[in-house]
Scaffold this active site. Structure first.
Site, PDB file in Angstrom:
ATOM      1  N   ASP A  64     -44.700  -5.980  26.484  1.00  0.00           N
ATOM      2  CA  ASP A  64     -45.905  -5.314  27.555  1.00  0.00           C
ATOM      3  C   ASP A  64     -45.121  -4.543  28.601  1.00  0.00           C
ATOM      4  OD1 ASP A  64     -48.144  -4.226  28.269  1.00  0.00           O
ATOM      5  OD2 ASP A  64     -49.121  -6.098  28.353  1.00  0.00           O
TER       6      ASP A  64
ATOM      7  N   ASP B 116     -46.859  -3.691  32.144  1.00  0.00           N
ATOM      8  CA  ASP B 116     -47.005  -4.053  33.501  1.00  0.00           C
ATOM      9  C   ASP B 116     -47.142  -5.734  33.447  1.00  0.00           C
ATOM     10  OD1 ASP B 116     -47.608  -1.735  34.744  1.00  0.00           O
ATOM     11  OD2 ASP B 116     -49.154  -1.617  33.348  1.00  0.00           O
TER      12      ASP B 116
END
Length: 177
Positions: free
Chosen positions: A8, A10
């Site tokens: 991922d 963030d």
């Protein structure tokens, strides 16, 4: 056998949560929320912007949602030069690539911000596949982004490890799952 890792953006690859949190907090205070009592836990579940806006503001017109989204982008951009990779991420990506393990990025973020972030961090080349929220219909927390990335990598669920931020949400709520 592990053939790929899907990251991922963030909070996993990019240490962007402080920048996002400050931008959202400013935006919500501008909308009349009290900064002292504002609970921002919802931000850490990886929801797309429209869901975050609905969560805090309730039903709003599409034009208002777009205006507020642009304002949030402006607030984020003011501090984006502070963006750094999470500690160890460049080394991990390099080691995985050297070992022949494919790396993908799967994020709810839009393509423009994703590309800008990876360029700033100098790690774009480390990802064989980049999937953004613009590439799927069902955004996180639905697994569609990760499933699409696995499909583009040509691996099965048993051959891939998904490195996402979900554990932080569980931890913040007192669960250790």
């Amino acid at each position: 056998m592990l053939k790929a890792v899907i990251f991922d953006l963030d909070g996993v690859v990019a240490d962007s949560h402080p920048i996002h949190e400050a931008a959202w907090k400013t935006l919500l205070v501008e909308q009349g929320f009290d900064s002292a009592t504002l609970n921002l836990d919802f931000l850490y579940a990886g929801h797309p912007r429209r869901e975050i806006l609905r969560h805090y503001l309730g039903p709003i017109e599409t034009s208002e949602m777009e205006r507020l989204g642009r304002r949030k982008d402006e607030l984020y951009a003011l501090a984006a030069n502070q963006l750094k990779a999470k500690p160890g991420i460049p080394r991990v990506l390099s080691e995985l690539n050297q070992a022949g393990i494919l790396c993908a990025l799967a994020t709810s973020a839009g393509r423009a911000r994703t590309n800008e972030s990876l360029k700033q961090l100098g790690i774009t080349k480390d990802f064989s596949v980049i999937v953004t929220g613009e590439d799927v219909i069902a955004a996180k927390p639905a697994p569609d982004i990760f499933l699409l990335a696995a499909g583009e990598l040509g691996v099965t669920e048993k051959e891939v490890w998904w490195w996402k931020i979900r554990w932080r949400v569980w931890w913040r709520r007192g669960r250790r799952e």
